[in-house]
Design an enzyme around this catalytic site. Structure first.
Site, PDB file in Angstrom:
ATOM      1  N   ASP A 162       0.844  -1.026  -0.018  1.00  0.00           N
ATOM      2  CA  ASP A 162      -0.069   0.116   0.112  1.00  0.00           C
ATOM      3  C   ASP A 162       0.863   1.248   0.091  1.00  0.00           C
ATOM      4  O   ASP A 162       1.949   1.285   0.323  1.00  0.00           O
ATOM      5  CB  ASP A 162      -0.694  -0.143   1.368  1.00  0.00           C
ATOM      6  CG  ASP A 162      -2.192  -0.983   1.166  1.00  0.00           C
ATOM      7  OD1 ASP A 162      -2.493  -1.266   0.003  1.00  0.00           O
ATOM      8  OD2 ASP A 162      -2.850  -0.898   2.097  1.00  0.00           O
ATOM      9  N   LYS A 214      -2.404   4.341  -4.729  1.00  0.00           N
ATOM     10  CA  LYS A 214      -3.127   5.117  -5.781  1.00  0.00           C
ATOM     11  C   LYS A 214      -2.878   4.644  -7.480  1.00  0.00           C
ATOM     12  O   LYS A 214      -1.800   4.953  -7.456  1.00  0.00           O
ATOM     13  CB  LYS A 214      -2.883   6.468  -5.570  1.00  0.00           C
ATOM     14  CG  LYS A 214      -3.604   7.002  -4.514  1.00  0.00           C
ATOM     15  CD  LYS A 214      -3.079   8.524  -4.276  1.00  0.00           C
ATOM     16  CE  LYS A 214      -3.815   9.023  -3.002  1.00  0.00           C
ATOM     17  NZ  LYS A 214      -3.308  10.349  -2.482  1.00  0.00           N
ATOM     18  N   MET A 254      -6.420   9.551   9.666  1.00  0.00           N
ATOM     19  CA  MET A 254      -7.213  10.103   8.512  1.00  0.00           C
ATOM     20  C   MET A 254      -7.921  11.323   8.775  1.00  0.00           C
ATOM     21  O   MET A 254      -9.073  11.475   8.285  1.00  0.00           O
ATOM     22  CB  MET A 254      -8.061   8.980   7.885  1.00  0.00           C
ATOM     23  CG  MET A 254      -7.515   7.646   7.470  1.00  0.00           C
ATOM     24  SD  MET A 254      -8.163   6.558   6.973  1.00  0.00           S
ATOM     25  CE  MET A 254      -8.768   5.570   8.449  1.00  0.00           C
TER      26      MET A 254
HETATM   27  N1  SAH Z   1      -2.797   0.721   9.641  1.00  0.00           N
HETATM   28  C1  SAH Z   1      -2.376   1.922   9.726  1.00  0.00           C
HETATM   29  C2  SAH Z   1      -3.454   3.227   9.808  1.00  0.00           C
HETATM   30  C3  SAH Z   1      -4.258   3.258   8.404  1.00  0.00           C
HETATM   31  S1  SAH Z   1      -5.077   4.590   8.195  1.00  0.00           S
HETATM   32  C4  SAH Z   1      -1.556   1.815  11.277  1.00  0.00           C
HETATM   33  O1  SAH Z   1      -1.540   1.035  11.839  1.00  0.00           O
HETATM   34  O2  SAH Z   1      -0.840   2.966  11.357  1.00  0.00           O
HETATM   35  C5  SAH Z   1      -4.070   5.736   7.594  1.00  0.00           C
HETATM   36  C6  SAH Z   1      -3.884   6.767   8.621  1.00  0.00           C
HETATM   37  O3  SAH Z   1      -2.834   6.482   9.650  1.00  0.00           O
HETATM   38  C7  SAH Z   1      -3.168   7.991   7.962  1.00  0.00           C
HETATM   39  O4  SAH Z   1      -4.139   8.984   7.419  1.00  0.00           O
HETATM   40  C8  SAH Z   1      -2.612   8.786   9.171  1.00  0.00           C
HETATM   41  O5  SAH Z   1      -3.618   9.454  10.021  1.00  0.00           O
HETATM   42  C9  SAH Z   1      -2.084   7.732   9.976  1.00  0.00           C
HETATM   43  N2  SAH Z   1      -0.708   7.449   9.793  1.00  0.00           N
HETATM   44  C10 SAH Z   1      -0.377   6.218   9.196  1.00  0.00           C
HETATM   45  N3  SAH Z   1       1.177   6.212   9.109  1.00  0.00           N
HETATM   46  C11 SAH Z   1       1.511   7.708   9.639  1.00  0.00           C
HETATM   47  C12 SAH Z   1       2.587   8.470  10.078  1.00  0.00           C
HETATM   48  N4  SAH Z   1       3.805   7.830   9.827  1.00  0.00           N
HETATM   49  N5  SAH Z   1       2.649   9.568  10.394  1.00  0.00           N
HETATM   50  C13 SAH Z   1       1.441  10.223  10.771  1.00  0.00           C
HETATM   51  N6  SAH Z   1       0.340   9.564  10.542  1.00  0.00           N
HETATM   52  C14 SAH Z   1       0.571   8.355   9.986  1.00  0.00           C
END
Ligand code: SAH
Length: 251
Positions: free
Chosen positions: A34, A56, A170
């Site tokens: 992803d 994307k 998000m």
């Molecule tokens: N499965 C992922 C989350 C997916 S939803 C997890 O466990 O981290 C995607 C959201 O995760 C993004 O919109 C953001 O809010 C957050 N996110 C993921 N990686 C990030 C990072 N390195 N820094 C800040 N926000 C992050």
């Protein structure tokens, strides 16, 4: 016999990958990954490994889940080791459960390999512990993405307890609404909020503010962005003060 590994890649820093994830990545015949996965991780794969991006596809269109499922199925008919790699952990707003259900319904062997979720690690790396004695005894991870027609519920603002830490994923496009709604349910305008952009990466940015003033500062930050609300943010301030005093003393 094929096996699909539903694997979390961690928040970005390659060293936050688990040893188990690294092993399956090195053994993989195919990796389906992803947008939030750090591409450097793919360098660990075998040369012959096919790496397929399903973020994307053409600028805006994320590959629909049904197509990803079909891809997993097709690859499982041909190869032995298939890695489905996602940012953070696959089951934290990552649709890992949906893929597990699909694979199970097709009789395909699979295994979850947990990853370090951004929800906890990104605030932590910014010196914000998501629980802290006397500040917050619980935390709640919420998606700010509201699309009831797609099964993402609308936020019920009344559920938030006083002084629990809230982590919004998000949420950048919803930042203004988040601040307004939290003030509406009774939080002071001066209540602490942090916005962390590209956590654990070299270009990480941490913004601290209040429910009243964060929006203007944060609106143009690059994604991914995570939002933390809670008194635990004061711990970061305390840590920073102590660290700077310490540095000062040693000058
Ligand atoms: N499965 C992922 C989350 C997916 S939803 C997890 O466990 O981290 C995607 C959201 O995760 C993004 O919109 C953001 O809010 C957050 N996110 C993921 N990686 C990030 C990072 N390195 N820094 C800040 N926000 C992050």
């Amino acid at each position: 016999m094929a096996k699909v590994y539903l694997t979390g890649a961690g928040p970005g820093d390659i060293e936050l990958l688990t040893l188990k994830a690294l092993r399956v990545i090195r053994e993989a015949d195919v990796i389906i990954y992803d947008r939030l996965v750090n591409r450097d991780i793919l360098k660990e794969a075998k040369e012959a490994c096919e790496c397929i991006y399903v973020g994307k596809a053409n600028r805006h269109h994320i590959m629909p889940q049904e197509e990803i499922n079909r891809l997993l199925y097709e690859k499982a008919l041909i190869f032995k080791n298939i890695v489905r790699l996602k940012g953070g952990d696959s089951v934290v707003f990552g649709r890992g459960g949906e893929e597990a259900l699909f694979l199970a319904s097709k009789g395909i062997d699979f295994e979850f390999i947990p990853g370090i979720t951004s929800a906890i690690s990104v605030p932590e790396m910014a010196n914000i512990p998501i629980t802290h004695r006397g500040k917050s005894a619980s935390f709640r991870v919420v998606t700010a993405y509201e699309a009831p027609e797609k099964g993402y519920a609308q936020i019920d603002w009344k559920i938030f307890k006083e002084d629990e830490t809230i982590i919004f994923l998000m949420g950048l496009h919803q930042l203004r609404t988040i601040c307004t709604q939290l003030i509406n349910i009774g939080k002071p305008k001066t209540y602490p909020i942090a916005v962390i952009s590209r956590g654990s990466r070299k270009d990480e940015k941490v913004l601290i503010g209040t429910l009243e003033n964060i929006y203007e500062k944060a609106k143009s930050l690059p994604t991914p962005v995570l939002i933390v609300v809670g008194r635990v943010i004061e711990i970061r301030e305390e840590i920073m003060e102590k660290v700077s005093c310490h540095i000062f003393r040693h000058l």
